[in-house]
Scaffold this active site. Sequence first.
Site, PDB file in Angstrom:
ATOM      1  N   TRP A 212      45.184  47.489  36.130  1.00 52.54           N
ATOM      2  CA  TRP A 212      45.778  47.770  37.088  1.00 52.54           C
ATOM      3  C   TRP A 212      47.282  46.834  37.789  1.00 52.54           C
ATOM      4  O   TRP A 212      47.091  46.410  37.352  1.00 52.54           O
ATOM      5  CB  TRP A 212      44.568  48.035  38.367  1.00 52.54           C
ATOM      6  CG  TRP A 212      44.030  46.879  38.661  1.00 52.54           C
ATOM      7  CD1 TRP A 212      43.398  46.048  38.298  1.00 52.54           C
ATOM      8  CD2 TRP A 212      44.945  46.147  39.756  1.00 52.54           C
ATOM      9  NE1 TRP A 212      43.162  44.429  39.235  1.00 52.54           N
ATOM     10  CE2 TRP A 212      44.049  45.093  40.287  1.00 52.54           C
ATOM     11  CE3 TRP A 212      46.456  46.418  40.767  1.00 52.54           C
ATOM     12  CZ2 TRP A 212      44.356  44.004  40.761  1.00 52.54           C
ATOM     13  CZ3 TRP A 212      46.336  45.737  42.025  1.00 52.54           C
ATOM     14  CH2 TRP A 212      45.122  44.275  42.339  1.00 52.54           C
ATOM     15  N   GLU A 296      47.615  37.210  38.499  1.00 51.79           N
ATOM     16  CA  GLU A 296      47.289  36.824  40.162  1.00 51.79           C
ATOM     17  C   GLU A 296      48.637  37.565  40.998  1.00 51.79           C
ATOM     18  O   GLU A 296      48.881  37.391  42.356  1.00 51.79           O
ATOM     19  CB  GLU A 296      47.254  35.159  39.940  1.00 51.79           C
ATOM     20  CG  GLU A 296      46.003  34.542  39.267  1.00 51.79           C
ATOM     21  CD  GLU A 296      44.817  34.887  40.223  1.00 51.79           C
ATOM     22  OE1 GLU A 296      45.217  35.023  41.769  1.00 51.79           O
ATOM     23  OE2 GLU A 296      44.099  34.334  40.028  1.00 51.79           O
ATOM     24  N   HIS A 299      47.275  41.010  43.132  1.00 56.35           N
ATOM     25  CA  HIS A 299      47.096  40.472  44.307  1.00 56.35           C
ATOM     26  C   HIS A 299      47.837  40.161  45.341  1.00 56.35           C
ATOM     27  O   HIS A 299      47.378  41.587  46.703  1.00 56.35           O
ATOM     28  CB  HIS A 299      46.016  38.839  44.195  1.00 56.35           C
ATOM     29  CG  HIS A 299      45.197  39.542  43.096  1.00 56.35           C
ATOM     30  ND1 HIS A 299      44.377  38.127  42.271  1.00 56.35           N
ATOM     31  CD2 HIS A 299      45.455  40.170  42.088  1.00 56.35           C
ATOM     32  CE1 HIS A 299      43.777  38.172  41.246  1.00 56.35           C
ATOM     33  NE2 HIS A 299      44.514  39.852  41.595  1.00 56.35           N
ATOM     34  N   GLU A 349      38.621  29.811  41.865  1.00 53.59           N
ATOM     35  CA  GLU A 349      38.861  30.845  41.708  1.00 53.59           C
ATOM     36  C   GLU A 349      37.505  31.465  42.210  1.00 53.59           C
ATOM     37  O   GLU A 349      37.327  32.514  42.212  1.00 53.59           O
ATOM     38  CB  GLU A 349      38.702  30.781  39.860  1.00 53.59           C
ATOM     39  CG  GLU A 349      40.196  30.621  39.385  1.00 53.59           C
ATOM     40  CD  GLU A 349      41.332  31.783  39.990  1.00 53.59           C
ATOM     41  OE1 GLU A 349      40.881  32.589  40.280  1.00 53.59           O
ATOM     42  OE2 GLU A 349      42.158  31.716  39.007  1.00 53.59           O
ATOM     43  N   THR A 352      37.863  32.657  45.698  1.00 54.97           N
ATOM     44  CA  THR A 352      38.226  33.344  45.945  1.00 54.97           C
ATOM     45  C   THR A 352      37.424  35.020  45.414  1.00 54.97           C
ATOM     46  O   THR A 352      37.744  35.764  46.120  1.00 54.97           O
ATOM     47  CB  THR A 352      39.849  33.319  44.792  1.00 54.97           C
ATOM     48  OG1 THR A 352      39.804  33.300  43.788  1.00 54.97           O
ATOM     49  CG2 THR A 352      40.377  32.355  45.370  1.00 54.97           C
ATOM     50  N   ASP A 381      39.259  40.626  38.763  1.00 60.28           N
ATOM     51  CA  ASP A 381      40.694  39.722  38.150  1.00 60.28           C
ATOM     52  C   ASP A 381      39.610  38.226  37.993  1.00 60.28           C
ATOM     53  O   ASP A 381      39.825  37.121  37.408  1.00 60.28           O
ATOM     54  CB  ASP A 381      41.519  40.021  38.775  1.00 60.28           C
ATOM     55  CG  ASP A 381      42.119  41.099  38.354  1.00 60.28           C
ATOM     56  OD1 ASP A 381      42.186  41.708  37.366  1.00 60.28           O
ATOM     57  OD2 ASP A 381      43.440  41.271  38.919  1.00 60.28           O
ATOM     58  N   GLU A 382      39.620  37.720  39.601  1.00 57.93           N
ATOM     59  CA  GLU A 382      39.008  36.391  40.050  1.00 57.93           C
ATOM     60  C   GLU A 382      38.395  35.950  39.147  1.00 57.93           C
ATOM     61  O   GLU A 382      38.259  34.784  38.847  1.00 57.93           O
ATOM     62  CB  GLU A 382      38.817  35.892  41.127  1.00 57.93           C
ATOM     63  CG  GLU A 382      40.099  36.506  42.430  1.00 57.93           C
ATOM     64  CD  GLU A 382      40.837  36.154  42.006  1.00 57.93           C
ATOM     65  OE1 GLU A 382      41.184  34.587  41.327  1.00 57.93           O
ATOM     66  OE2 GLU A 382      42.069  36.112  42.789  1.00 57.93           O
TER      67      GLU A 382
END
Length: 524
Positions: A212, A296, A299, A349, A352, A381-382
């Site tokens: 995305w 990253e 984000h 990670e 978050t 994602d994290e």
Amino acid sequence: MAPNLWTTGSAPVLRVHCRLEFRFCCCGNIPGTCCAAAAFKAGARGAQGHSRFVAVHVESRRSSAVGSHWLPLREFTSKIRNARHIIYVVYIYVTLRPPVDSSPSDRNAAAAAATEAATMLSRFGYTSSCKPASSSSYCCKPPSAGATMNTWRCRSAVSSRGGSTAMVAARREEEEEWRRYLAPERLEVLAHLEPWAEAHMLPLLKPADEVWQPSDMLPDAAALGADGFHAACLDLRARAEGVPDAQLVCLVGNMVTEEALPTYQSMSNRFEATRDTTGADGTAWARWIRGWSAEENRHGDVLSRYMSLSGRLDMRQVERTVHRLIASGMAMHAPASAYHGFVYVAFQERATSISHGNTARQMRDHGDVALARICGAIAADEKRHEAAYTSVVAKIFEVDPDAAVRAMAYMMRRRITMPAALMDDGHDADLFAHYAAAAQQAGVYTTSDYRSILEHLIGQWRVEELAEGLSGEGRRARDYVCALPEKIRRMEEKAHDRAGRARKEPTAVPFSWIFDRPVSVVMP
């Protein structure tokens, strides 16, 4: 000179201004500085629970570069602790103050703290008296001109030479401990793991065409046309109105953390044997760093765009905070060791992922489905990144268990601090503490989450099962790590009991990110 922080109406203020000049050397010998920091801390403790009103302004000169930034006291002492081979000239302004609308008991506590701090500082060459310069200001003046810098430094040194020698020896031993991880045999372990990283870490990254992008999450003027874009923005703003200020503050804190990506990429590129030495290396480690950074990067972008469209935030203040955070950097324990660094990143990670996941659930409850979708995508994602770092540390535990568990214990003894601990908006000298308190109270990220992450990693890395191949030091490290979650749990229970007995009243803290609207938080 520092900005005037002391215009606080009738609230009493402790104001301390001093100048330090000292040399950091490789053995960690910092003449007097640790003692001076201890004095400031002691003065803060005299506030009887009001140490959150202590701020430190630091203007430092390093070679020809000059930097100026505001730091909470604990971050200033952390920077001192982690510096090496640097000559600094530091100007420190310590301000202790209750809010303007504080109660008489708050003002009395601050006045008592002023006296206590002045008493402590008198041991370091400052005047022993602390009389009000006016009805609203308590001022502790710098040493007299007769007290030379050398005299001041002698007074601020540990009184016993044996104590000073012990401090230097401890610092040297600490540095030697993590520098052992730069030995050829440790670096060889990482070199041998590169094929494993190729096979198990890189597949966790997604190609740019499949993952995305921020424009997928928010209204796109090109795709919707002028009228459609306008309508979509109005709908987004209407839903954003339902998000409470406390959650907005947590959202900004998360976004600021994400936007400081340049700091985190440079951190990864300090790890020996796994760094991207040229910026375009073909090693699996280098390609992971670049691919991870690319993912990253989305984000902070998508959160920033959402905030701009929502109309709920002072974006100039948010952007200034990001700017200052990147300029300030972050202090990293064992900065060149991949063993320690991978433990840190695996922890972060997961932290978050939890934080963004909790935010997504809360936003859904408040009716902001667009923001819930954004935070959910970031959390996913994290989670993938957490899986990569958790698995590589698990592999290191498998091939080099003694060094791995000692690295984990080293990091946990020094606590896993959030990467945005140096955030600064230019207004609130204790911004990170206030943000952390808001996140704790809102249930976005709590001390219980910290403990649960540690418990999870202990289980993933099978730390309790370690036995074969451990040295005496390794066994002690294993026992320390495995006992730590229960220790944290007991501390949580005690803190909860104390809070129940004290019945602390919430403090209304204004956040510049939300146009200085106050958020009620209970400070620890």
